[in-house]
Structures are given as C-alpha cells and as structure tokens.
Design an enzyme around this catalytic site. Structure first.
Site, PDB file in Angstrom:
ATOM      1  N   LYS A  39       0.845  -1.193   0.000  1.00 42.64           N
ATOM      2  CA  LYS A  39       0.000   0.000   0.000  1.00 42.64           C
ATOM      3  C   LYS A  39       0.884   1.247   0.000  1.00 42.64           C
ATOM      4  CE  LYS A  39      -4.675  -0.110   1.800  1.00 42.64           C
ATOM      5  NZ  LYS A  39      -5.561   0.179   2.930  1.00 42.64           N
ATOM      6  N   GLU A  79     -20.682  -5.393   9.487  1.00 43.04           N
ATOM      7  CA  GLU A  79     -21.619  -4.622  10.297  1.00 43.04           C
ATOM      8  C   GLU A  79     -22.699  -5.503  10.919  1.00 43.04           C
ATOM      9  OE1 GLU A  79     -19.551  -1.940   7.494  1.00 43.04           O
ATOM     10  OE2 GLU A  79     -20.628  -3.847   7.231  1.00 43.04           O
ATOM     11  N   ARG A  82     -26.313  -2.493   6.155  1.00 36.38           N
ATOM     12  CA  ARG A  82     -26.065  -3.926   6.028  1.00 36.38           C
ATOM     13  C   ARG A  82     -26.626  -4.731   7.195  1.00 36.38           C
ATOM     14  NH1 ARG A  82     -20.580  -5.251   3.459  1.00 36.38           N
ATOM     15  NH2 ARG A  82     -20.367  -3.694   1.834  1.00 36.38           N
TER      16      ARG A  82
END
Length: 612
Positions: free
Chosen positions: A277, A360, A388
């Site tokens: 990253k 979630e 969600r």
C-alpha cells in the site's frame, strides 16, 4: 511526450513494449499523487494497485470483459488508462469524475462500487449470465484482503468454487497475513507455476493428454494427492477454487503471465498477489492507514490538511469519558476506528474495544449478545454501512428490546464520496425498528448530552445520528429553541444539522416580511407532534425540511399524525432528497442542486404563503 500521453483506452496499453512498463507505472503514480494532493481521495490503496491494474488491462479488454473492483478504492489507474486521463483534475469534484467505478461514467466500469466484499458474488453473477446467454467475455473480480473480513466475500467464494464458472478472482493482499499459511515450499512452486515455459507445457499437456480423459484424470489425481501430502491446502482450495500464488504484485511480467494462465484455465481461479500500500510515495508507504482516504496534502512534506473538531471526535472523547466511570460500556467498530472517532478509546480501553472488520451485521449481533448479558455496547458506524445490518436490528435487537446504543456517523450528505456513501436512508430504515429511540443533535454540546442520555436514561435500542464534519462556524445556542409567533403564516420543521439551514431560511423570510414558526425536533422516533399541531392550527401551512430520502421520511409521519387528530394543514410541502440517489460534490453544491438549501426552503415557504 510521456508514455502515458499515448494511452487513450485499454487497447493502447497492450501496444507498450514490456521494457517501458516500469516507466508507465511511474507516470501513473505521479499523476495519481499530483491529483489526489489537490482533490483528496484514496491514495495508498491506488498507489499499491498500479502494476496490477496495468497487467489487468494488458490481458483483458475492459470495454468487453468485466473487471469488477471491490469497494473501488483502487480504481484511479483504471480510470486514467480507460480514457479519463484528462479529467483526473476533476476527481471527486461536482460534475467531475467520481472517486469510485461508475458505469454511467464509462463502459469500462463494469459495476458500481463503494461498499466492500460484494465483488466475487457480482462477478459470479456476470459469469453465469455470460454462460446462460452463450456470450464470450471474461470476468474478473479484484478484491482486497480487507474486504475478506466481510462475510459476503466468503459466500461469493464458496459459490464461485462450486459453480465451476470460468472466472478469475484476484486477491490483492497488501496487509493481512493470508499468505502466512503458505509455506516456503508453496512459494517455490508458485514461482515455477507462473513461468512462461511451465504454462506452455501445461497448455500442450492439456491439449494432448486432455484428449484421453481416463489418463488425464488419473495423472491429475496422482499429482493432487502428492501435492496435498507435501503442502497444506489453503482455504481457497477448500472452496473449490484453483489457487495460484502468491506472486509479487509489483512485477508486471509475473502478474501478466499469471493472469494469462488463469484466463486460459476456464475454471474458477484465485490469483493471490502481494502488493505494498502506498507504493512509490514514501509517506504513504510508511503510514498507509493515514493516507488511505485523505484530504488535499502537500506532496513535498506529506502534510495533510487537518480538519478541526468534528462530530466523530466529540463522540470518541465522550465515550472515553463515560467508559472511564462505567466499566460496562464497550465500543464496537466495523473497520472504522479512526473514521468514527474511536482511536483514543481503543488505546485507553483495549479490552473493551472491538473491531469486527467489514462486518456490520456481526457487530450488531455481537452487541445484542453483550447487551443480553449486561454490558452496554455502543456501535459507532457510518450511516451508509449501517444499512447492512437491518435484519440484525430487527431480529437480534428489537425483538428483545435490548439496550444497544448506535452512534450513526455521516448522516445526510457527505460530499465528494457520492451516492454510495451519503447517509440518506437511515431515517427511513431506523424508524421501522420497533422500540427504537432516534436522537438528532444540532451541535457538539447536544451530541454529548444525547450520548449520555442514550447510555444512562433510555431503555431499548437508541440511535444518535449526526453528520460528517463540524458544527456551524457561528451560531447562538438560543437559536435552537422553538420560535413561535402569533403572527406566523407558515410552520417550518426540521431536525439535526438541517435545522441550521432552516433557521437561515426563516431569517430570509423575515427580510421579506413573512413570519415563520420554527420547530426543531430533537427526537424523531418516537415522534411528538404536539408543538407542530399547535403551530399549524394557527398558520395552516407546513414545511418539513430534511436531509434524507423521501420514502419513510419524518415529514410523512408528521402529516400522518396530524391527520389522526384532524388537524391537517391547509397546505404542506415536504423538502427532502427524493429517491436518495445524489451525485458527488461539496455538501453546499449538492444542497443547492437538490433544492434543500436555505434559499430553496425560503422560496418554497414564500410560495406556500402567497399561493397555497
């Protein structure tokens, strides 16, 4: 002329000589850094996926083949390659490029993205559609290791493996220890498996021995048996996927070779690539989390424009204050500890802080279990991601009236992230949860008070909803009190952050000689309309202004309650965000676009007063 200047579509990149590809990647990184430094956006994840993206476009034709990006945090190089290079300066700006894949923006964007863990299931659906309709194109899902913390990803992987559909799943592994279970022997064999001469041998072997099914199957089973004895299987093998990797995701030749092989296998393949990253920008490499989603920054120093105190940070320190005195209070996040203001809590109370990853639904069910056994769980979550967990809200929380506190961040318009991130549906879906209390603060002091109230004074589920960013720059706390006048000719109702826009509308009306009653709702569920009824009985005209979608909005409930008592206003107007699909731009630009700004509210009220 730079190499990048010659790339106007996906086909052009296939013409670039292999020795020029590293320079092309450098140019892509520089363009991403330069533009994100001005517009803000997702930096570290995009920098880490440059070589992978170039390889994907050299193997596939994105105008026909379907490349499905999970979340979309890695799509900038893809946008540049597919004809949007000269628009990158408009990234995340109103009427400019979206920061996420959008099919309406380009046919090269296979599917909308913004929420995590769905790419494999979507790609599987596309692959099945291709097979059923007898069409000819390839399907690829590009998913990051972070998205594998979401259960939907595993549902997709399991079904992809069982399906046998030809498709490639590229796992972009830049942080998790997924590859930790793959030993040194597997690494040696994986390098051998992606060599061109090995792949050529495999192709010839399949073309010849494959004509003799019994011999081919015997040899295949023998090989797999030996492999299983030498190597531990990966979970991907167990899903029925052909696992290939791990390979260096910054070695274009290796990635391109592996993609070609995976493409030709005509079975579900998982290609595991290892990337870094922030690759190519030292500040982002050293602190990838800090440079994941950033505002404008100085390229030379890496200094990011820092924001002032926000609703998120106030939530964080308020919960720390409460937890210091109450050992039953625990905090939960779904991979958003920094974004929801819980970083300090996680350090001060590590044993009472839980990050469930991009899950979630799991967070809500876990909170239910905690509440049932006597804890006071507080789940801090973005409005758009909270969607969600609707089933868990109903089944696990509401049916037992469990005391769980939900700090719902990023409610309303959030700006440059656009339609996948605006929090425009939580009012509608939360109001359907039996027994829930929904509190809407209009400033920091009220947010703090409401969190205390939610923790200590309310039984059952409680949601405290607040916007992204901070409170108004200048205001008088007394402005929050209901302002009723005997001479008022229209009633204005609002709540939360939207109240300040309605307050400005009231002042604009005053300048035109129109008095308006102003009523602010602190609690939108349960809903008390007594003050509204009192005002409307005099004015006969009502406007309810909200930063939410129309379906299930508070305004609908207000009018329904007034109807019950036969005190319906002569005329009413609901001002909101319609179907809730709103593009990206600054919040003020979007409010103006959607006609929910103070001038639009004042204009609607004036028309109601004069024309009914």
């Amino acid at each position: 002329m730079s190499i990048l200047d010659t790339i106007n579509n996906s086909a052009d990149i296939k013409k670039i000589p292999e020795e020029q590809l590293p320079q092309l990647c450098n140019e892509l990184r520089n363009m991403i850094i330069e533009n994100v430094s001005r517009t803000g956006g997702h930096l570290a994840s995009n920098l880490g996926a440059v070589e992978l993206t170039v390889a994907l476009h050299r193997v596939y034709d994105s105008s026909k083949d379907r490349i499905v990006f999970d979340v979309g945090h890695q799509c900038y190089a893809h946008k540049i390659i597919t004809g949007r290079r000269d628009q990158m300066h408009t990234l995340r700006q109103f009427n400019g490029l979206s920061g996420f894949p959008k099919p309406y923006e380009s046919a090269d964007d296979a599917f909308i993205a913004g929420h995590a863990s769905d790419s494999v299931a979507i790609a599987l659906g596309m692959a099945k559609a291709r097979s059923i309709q007898g069409e000819n194109y390839d399907v690829v899902a590009v998913i990051g290791d972070g998205a594998l913390t979401g259960g939907l990803a595993y549902e997709g992987l399991e079904n992809a493996g069982v399906s046998g559909e030809p498709m490639v799943i590229v796992l972009n592994d830049n942080a998790m220890s997924i590859s930790g279970n793959v030993g040194s022997m597997e690494r040696v064999l994986s390098k051998a498996r992606v060599r061109p001469e090995y792949l050529e041998f495999k192709r010839n072997y399949r073309a010849t021995i494959g004509r003799l099914p019994k011999l081919y199957n015997f040899n295949h089973e023998l090989k797999e048996s030996i492999k299983r004895r030498i190597l531990p299987s990966t979970m991907f093998d167990d899903f029925g996927l052909y696992y290939l990797g791990p390979i260096d995701g910054h070695d274009i030749r290796q990635v391109e070779t592996a993609l070609n092989w995976a493409k030709q296998m005509k079975v579900p393949v998982l290609l595991h690539v290892l990337t870094t990253k922030g690759k190519g920008y030292p500040y982002a490499e050293q602190s990838p989390e800090r440079y994941h989603g950033v505002g404008p920054f100085d390229i030379e120093t890496g200094v990011v424009d820092s924001g002032s105190t926000s609703y998120s940070s106030v939530t964080g320190y308020t919960l720390c204050e409460i937890a210091q005195k109450n050992s039953k209070v625990v905090a939960i996040t779904a991979a958003m500890s920094d974004g929801t203001g819980l970083d300090t809590f996680s350090k001060k109370f590590p044993s009472r802080f839980f990050d469930v990853g991009i899950a979630e639904g799991c967070a809500v069910s876990m909170a239910a279990g905690m509440a049932k056994q006597g804890l006071i769980p507080v789940f801090c979550v973005y409005s758009s991601f909270f969607q969600r967990s609707y089933d868990m809200l109903l089944h696990d929380i509401a049916l037992q009236n469990l005391h769980v506190v939900f700090c719902v961040d990023r409610c309303g318009l959030v700006g440059s992230d656009g339609e996948t991130h605006h929090g425009l549906f939580d009012v509608s879906y939360l109001r359907t949860v039996p027994g829930i209390t929904i509190l809407c603060p209009s400033d920091f002091a009220e947010l703090k008070d409401m969190i205390y109230t939610a923790v200590y004074q309310i039984d059952g589920p409680v949601a405290v909803r607040y916007p992204r960013g901070g409170e108004p720059k200048s205001y008088n706390p007394s402005d929050k009190e209901d302002q009723l006048s005997e001479n008022a000719s229209v009633t204005l109702v609002s709540y939360g952050n939207m109240f300040w826009e309605v307050l400005k509308a009231q002042r604009l009306l005053k300048e035109k000689g129109i008095d308006a009653d102003l009523i602010r709702l602190k609690t939108i569920e349960p809903l008390d309309v007594s003050r509204i009824r009192e005002s409307v009985s005099r004015t006969g005209k009502l406007i309810v202004a909200e930063e939410t979608c129309r379906s299930g909005c508070v305004g609908e409930a207000v009018i329904a309650r007034l109807e019950e008592k036969e005190s319906v206003p002569c005329c009413s107007r609901l001002i909101n965000l319609g179907d809730g699909i709103v593009t990206h731009g600054t919040v003020s630009e979007l409010m103006d676009l959607c006609n929910i700004d103070c001038r639009s509210i004042a204009s609607a009220a004036e028309e109601l007063v004069h024309h009914g």
